[in-house]
Design a protein around this motif. Structure first.
Motif, PDB file in Angstrom:
ATOM      1  N   VAL A 107       0.853  -1.180   0.000  1.00 32.44           N
ATOM      2  CA  VAL A 107       0.000   0.000   0.000  1.00 32.44           C
ATOM      3  C   VAL A 107       0.893   1.235   0.000  1.00 32.44           C
ATOM      4  O   VAL A 107       1.881   1.283   0.736  1.00 32.44           O
ATOM      5  CB  VAL A 107      -0.924   0.026   1.240  1.00 32.44           C
ATOM      6  N   THR A 108       0.535   2.222  -0.821  1.00 30.60           N
ATOM      7  CA  THR A 108       1.208   3.519  -0.795  1.00 30.60           C
ATOM      8  C   THR A 108       0.193   4.586  -0.438  1.00 30.60           C
ATOM      9  O   THR A 108      -0.893   4.648  -1.034  1.00 30.60           O
ATOM     10  CB  THR A 108       1.842   3.860  -2.151  1.00 30.60           C
ATOM     11  N   LEU A 109       0.517   5.420   0.550  1.00 25.83           N
ATOM     12  CA  LEU A 109      -0.348   6.511   0.984  1.00 25.83           C
ATOM     13  C   LEU A 109       0.415   7.821   0.835  1.00 25.83           C
ATOM     14  O   LEU A 109       1.563   7.933   1.296  1.00 25.83           O
ATOM     15  CB  LEU A 109      -0.801   6.317   2.429  1.00 25.83           C
ATOM     16  N   ALA A 110      -0.208   8.781   0.186  1.00 23.02           N
ATOM     17  CA  ALA A 110       0.373  10.122   0.064  1.00 23.02           C
ATOM     18  C   ALA A 110      -0.491  11.106   0.831  1.00 23.02           C
ATOM     19  O   ALA A 110      -1.708  11.166   0.624  1.00 23.02           O
ATOM     20  CB  ALA A 110       0.477  10.537  -1.401  1.00 23.02           C
ATOM     21  N   GLN A 111       0.125  11.858   1.729  1.00 21.90           N
ATOM     22  CA  GLN A 111      -0.562  12.904   2.491  1.00 21.90           C
ATOM     23  C   GLN A 111      -0.027  14.248   2.027  1.00 21.90           C
ATOM     24  O   GLN A 111       1.181  14.500   2.057  1.00 21.90           O
ATOM     25  CB  GLN A 111      -0.319  12.736   3.982  1.00 21.90           C
ATOM     26  N   ARG A 112      -0.942  15.118   1.592  1.00 24.01           N
ATOM     27  CA  ARG A 112      -0.559  16.432   1.069  1.00 24.01           C
ATOM     28  C   ARG A 112      -1.031  17.522   2.015  1.00 24.01           C
ATOM     29  O   ARG A 112      -2.168  17.481   2.492  1.00 24.01           O
ATOM     30  CB  ARG A 112      -1.160  16.633  -0.325  1.00 24.01           C
ATOM     31  N   LEU A 113      -0.164  18.520   2.269  1.00 18.44           N
ATOM     32  CA  LEU A 113      -0.511  19.672   3.089  1.00 18.44           C
ATOM     33  C   LEU A 113      -0.022  20.936   2.384  1.00 18.44           C
ATOM     34  O   LEU A 113       1.135  21.005   1.963  1.00 18.44           O
ATOM     35  CB  LEU A 113       0.145  19.601   4.470  1.00 18.44           C
ATOM     36  N   THR A 114      -0.909  21.910   2.263  1.00 23.12           N
ATOM     37  CA  THR A 114      -0.553  23.212   1.696  1.00 23.12           C
ATOM     38  C   THR A 114      -1.098  24.290   2.614  1.00 23.12           C
ATOM     39  O   THR A 114      -2.291  24.279   2.947  1.00 23.12           O
ATOM     40  CB  THR A 114      -1.146  23.385   0.282  1.00 23.12           C
ATOM     41  N   LEU A 115      -0.242  25.220   3.027  1.00 22.71           N
ATOM     42  CA  LEU A 115      -0.672  26.334   3.867  1.00 22.71           C
ATOM     43  C   LEU A 115      -0.525  27.612   3.054  1.00 22.71           C
ATOM     44  O   LEU A 115       0.591  28.034   2.735  1.00 22.71           O
ATOM     45  CB  LEU A 115       0.151  26.404   5.150  1.00 22.71           C
ATOM     46  N   ASP A 116      -1.654  28.203   2.700  1.00 25.22           N
ATOM     47  CA  ASP A 116      -1.672  29.401   1.852  1.00 25.22           C
ATOM     48  C   ASP A 116      -1.436  30.637   2.716  1.00 25.22           C
ATOM     49  O   ASP A 116      -2.276  30.980   3.551  1.00 25.22           O
ATOM     50  CB  ASP A 116      -3.020  29.477   1.146  1.00 25.22           C
ATOM     51  N   PRO A 117      -0.330  31.343   2.520  1.00 24.70           N
ATOM     52  CA  PRO A 117      -0.082  32.533   3.347  1.00 24.70           C
ATOM     53  C   PRO A 117      -1.132  33.618   3.145  1.00 24.70           C
ATOM     54  O   PRO A 117      -1.380  34.414   4.064  1.00 24.70           O
ATOM     55  CB  PRO A 117       1.296  33.002   2.875  1.00 24.70           C
ATOM     56  N   ALA A 118      -1.752  33.675   1.972  1.00 25.65           N
ATOM     57  CA  ALA A 118      -2.717  34.735   1.700  1.00 25.65           C
ATOM     58  C   ALA A 118      -4.015  34.561   2.479  1.00 25.65           C
ATOM     59  O   ALA A 118      -4.697  35.545   2.791  1.00 25.65           O
ATOM     60  CB  ALA A 118      -3.010  34.796   0.204  1.00 25.65           C
ATOM     61  N   THR A 119      -4.379  33.319   2.781  1.00 28.43           N
ATOM     62  CA  THR A 119      -5.659  33.067   3.450  1.00 28.43           C
ATOM     63  C   THR A 119      -5.497  32.455   4.837  1.00 28.43           C
ATOM     64  O   THR A 119      -6.456  32.410   5.598  1.00 28.43           O
ATOM     65  CB  THR A 119      -6.513  32.113   2.606  1.00 28.43           C
ATOM     66  N   ASP A 120      -4.291  31.972   5.171  1.00 29.77           N
ATOM     67  CA  ASP A 120      -4.063  31.216   6.404  1.00 29.77           C
ATOM     68  C   ASP A 120      -4.910  29.952   6.465  1.00 29.77           C
ATOM     69  O   ASP A 120      -5.281  29.486   7.550  1.00 29.77           O
ATOM     70  CB  ASP A 120      -4.311  32.073   7.647  1.00 29.77           C
ATOM     71  N   VAL A 121      -5.222  29.370   5.327  1.00 24.56           N
ATOM     72  CA  VAL A 121      -5.981  28.117   5.271  1.00 24.56           C
ATOM     73  C   VAL A 121      -5.037  26.983   4.899  1.00 24.56           C
ATOM     74  O   VAL A 121      -4.303  27.054   3.905  1.00 24.56           O
ATOM     75  CB  VAL A 121      -7.144  28.204   4.273  1.00 24.56           C
TER      76      VAL A 121
END
Length: 703
Positions: A107-121
């Motif tokens: 099994v391969t699992l990819a976890q993605r995280l992006t923190l947008d500085p413009a929105t703090d989301v």
């Protein structure tokens, strides 16, 4: 350390070679200089495994972490746990992708995280690929797992039903767990799948608040669970039906996105971050969002009783009021005399419209208005030509009854031939008529939701609907689409990426709308909030309000009219005309700035749009006052803003019952009164003696 920072928030992860990174922090932005490894900060705990099992970014099932797992998967009951022995970390400017592989479970699992500085989301999503030679069944995959601190105090979430959406529920943090799971097949009338978690003393304007919502229009699961170490974990993801995701070798399953934000300035900070993120995702034309047109909808004025001459007269009266868009609602297509028949047969009714819709559409356009049309493509009546030709196109269960709701079934959008047919039908309408706007409805839950192969088709239905929206949007980028689902049954960040407006609720009662619209604004920006002036008494509640109050409550959103102006007396006509004029002047401020919500004493509700020094303040009283003179209203967003000028634009109240006056309000109605922002933030703005069901509208401008 892996650090992602926004403007005011950040995450910190500690990588390790033999598993997913460890969670160190999600909260207000912090420094990480000289931060020791987690292992050096954790004393041994009794009755625990000899190998420590702290919270990771992707917590495993069955290997010693006993909290909620990010993935539950198996191969016919085997390979039911994972041990990640191959870890790859791809660090980018504002993002990180963690790829984890279990070579034994394949099994391969990819976890993605992006923190947008413009929105703090922070946007989280995950995917799982089957690397094995046999099928892999996925029972659960979280879009993300987030830590919540031990001092969190309350959960603010929403429930609701048709005609009563966005009912706020505030609960203490759970001793064990908290779950909201939706199995209806669409978002549901509670509103977006989201919540706010508040820290000690958090208010609208102060304190730490963490919030998250799932960008998904189908079954979903939100879960908070307390760990015996004193903190909580938050997970969100698609709620999968039994056997719904069964991956063949090489196949991948992707979660919806989870949007999360942290505010150190109370609930309003989180609200503003969500608004910024949604605004960035809406498919506006390259030139950006045009001014939100005032529109009239034919539904509550005419229902199914369509008459071409009468509707042309409605268009004439609407244009005279200053309305800019005319929307023809349900009842225009072949054989549609009520809700029992004809869904699926999307050609104009030759009895009601002998020459098709072109004469009405041209009449509307000649008046300077845009023409809009109601459709419900995902649905079908058993009494329709389309169903008689293709009964197999409806979602169903093998040899199971097909229960109708509103006399309709659901077309299986997981099937390419169904999507192709619907695209062709709608594309023809958009090419043949000057249609600038579609009101796209969805009037039932999914039950049963069996696809063509008999397996659960909930997720395939949502992804098929998204594909249809995307295809039509690409073919007709200038056409705006409203998402309606029995009112507010499909409002979420997933459909927001494909539409331009939400119908907040089928209930247009202005008193009910106060609560609903404030709930809506927790997640979605005001320019997408369909808010109409309805009839009085309201069709949904039987309760009446003045025209001014109805119009003032509709003002902050995307303003519309849902009545026949022929039924209004001259005073009502003049009042509605005045508030439409207000809206046109104010919509730039209402729809392009930030939004602050607040409450005063004695049952006052307020909201500020724009900026603290160039904004619009709406103060609403629903219930009668119990105080002899109204206290001043503190406005915390104005702290530190210097001198501002306040003008009283209007007070929406019952005709013939003016509010008691005072010299300061007379001055505010003129050139305005200058105040110090700190005074208004602390001591407050003087309030007129407002009666029940009234709204005071103030402009706040640079002094």
């Amino acid at each position: 350390m892996i650090v992602l920072n926004g403007t005011d928030s950040g995450i910190v992860l500690e990588p390790r070679p033999d598993g997913a990174p460890l969670w160190r922090w999600w909260g207000p932005r912090v420094g990480t200089d000289a931060l020791p490894p987690l292992a050096e900060t954790r004393p041994a705990a009794s009755f625990s495994l000899d190998i420590d099992q702290p919270l990771t970014l992707v917590p495993n099932y069955g290997t010693g972490w006993f909290g909620p797992a990010a993935l539950r998967a198996h191969r016919e009951g085997l390979a039911f746990f994972q041990r990640w022995n191959d870890v790859a970390i791809d660090r980018q400017a504002n993002a990180v992708i963690i790829t984890l592989r279990d070579t034994t479970a394949q099994v391969t699992l990819a976890q993605r995280l992006t923190l947008d500085p413009a929105t703090d989301v922070l946007t989280l999503s995950a995917s799982v690929r089957n690397d094995g030679d046999d099928a892999l069944t996925i029972d659960w995959l979280a879009a993300g797992t987030l830590p919540l601190p031990a001092d969190a105090t309350t959960i603010r979430s929403f429930t609701g039903r048709h005609n009563a959406e966005f009912v706020a529920e505030v609960e203490p943090m759970p001793a064990h767990g908290w779950v909201r799971e939706n199995r209806r097949g669409l978002t549901g009338h509670a509103g977006p799948p989201g919540l706010f978690v508040e820290g000690p003393g958090a208010t609208w304007h102060a304190g730490t608040v963490r919030a998250a919502e799932l960008a998904w229009s189908g079954n979903h699961r939100l879960a908070i669970e307390r760990d015996d170490e004193g903190f909580w974990t938050l997970q969100m993801g698609e709620a999968l039906a039994p056997g719904e995701v069964r991956l063949a070798p090489g196949e991948t399953y992707d979660t919806p996105d989870m949007l999360a934000t942290v505010s150190a300035t109370g609930r309003n900070g989180a609200i503003q971050s969500f608004h910024a993120a949604i605004r960035a995702a809406v498919p506006w034309p390259a030139a950006g969002m045009p001014p939100r047109k005032v529109h009239v909808n034919s539904w509550e004025g005419f229902y199914f009783d369509h008459d071409e001459a009468a509707l042309m007269a409605l268009a004439d009266r609407s244009a005279a009021l200053g309305i800019e868009r005319f929307v023809l609602d349900d009842g225009w297509f072949r054989g549609r005399g009520d809700d029992t028949a004809a869904l699926g047969d999307w050609t104009p009714d030759v009895v009601k419209y002998p020459n098709g819709l072109r004469p009405l559409a041209d009449h509307v356009v000649a008046l300077g208005m845009e023409f809009g049309l109601w459709v419900e493509p995902e649905m079908i009546n058993p009494d329709s030509d389309l169903y008689r030709a293709h009964p197999d196109w409806a979602l169903a269960g093998p040899d199971a009854p097909r229960p109708t709701s509103r006399n309709q079934l659901v077309l299986d959008l997981g099937r390419a031939e169904v999507r192709d047919h619907l695209f062709a039908v709608i594309d023809t309408l958009l090419r043949d008529l000057p249609i600038g706007y579609l009101k796209w409805d969805h009037n039932r839950d999914l039950a049963p939701a069996g696809g063509a192969d008999g397996t659960a088709g909930y997720g395939a239905q949502v992804r098929g609907a998204y594909a249809l929206f995307d295809r039509l949007g690409a073919a007709h980028p200038a056409v705006e689409i409203e998402a309606c689902a029995g009112g507010g049954g499909r409002i979420d960040a997933g459909i927001a990426r494909r539409t331009h407006r939400f119908w907040t609720s089928d209930c247009i009662d202005a008193v009910s709308r106060v609560r609903m619209q404030r709930g809506y604004l927790h997640f979605m920006p005001p320019e997408m909030m369909g808010s109409h002036v309805g009839a009085s008494p309201a069709h949904s509640t039987g309760r009446g309000q003045s025209m001014a109050f109805r119009a003032a409550i509709a003002l902050p959103g995307h303003f519309g009219v849902e009545l026949d102006p022929a039924t209004m007396d001259p005073e009502g006509t003049a009042t509605l005309t005045r508030w439409i004029a207000h809206y046109k002047v104010l919509r730039g401020t209402l729809h392009h700035g930030r939004v602050w919500l607040g409450e005063g004493t004695d049952s006052l509700f307020w909201q500020l749009h724009g900026t603290p020094t160039d904004g619009l303040l709406a103060v609403t009283r629903v219930e009668p006052t119990v105080i002899r003179r109204p206290p001043a209203l503190p406005l915390p967003p104005l702290a530190g803003m210097g001198r501002v000028r306040v003008r009283l634009i209007d007070i929406a109240t019952t005709p013939g019952h003016p509010v008691p006056d005072a010299p300061v309000f007379a001055a505010m109605r003129g050139e305005g009164v200058v105040w110090d922002g700190d005074w208004l933030a602390q001591a407050g703005l003087p309030m007129p003696a407002m009666k029940a069901e009234s709204v005071a509208l103030f402009a706040i401008e640079p002094a």
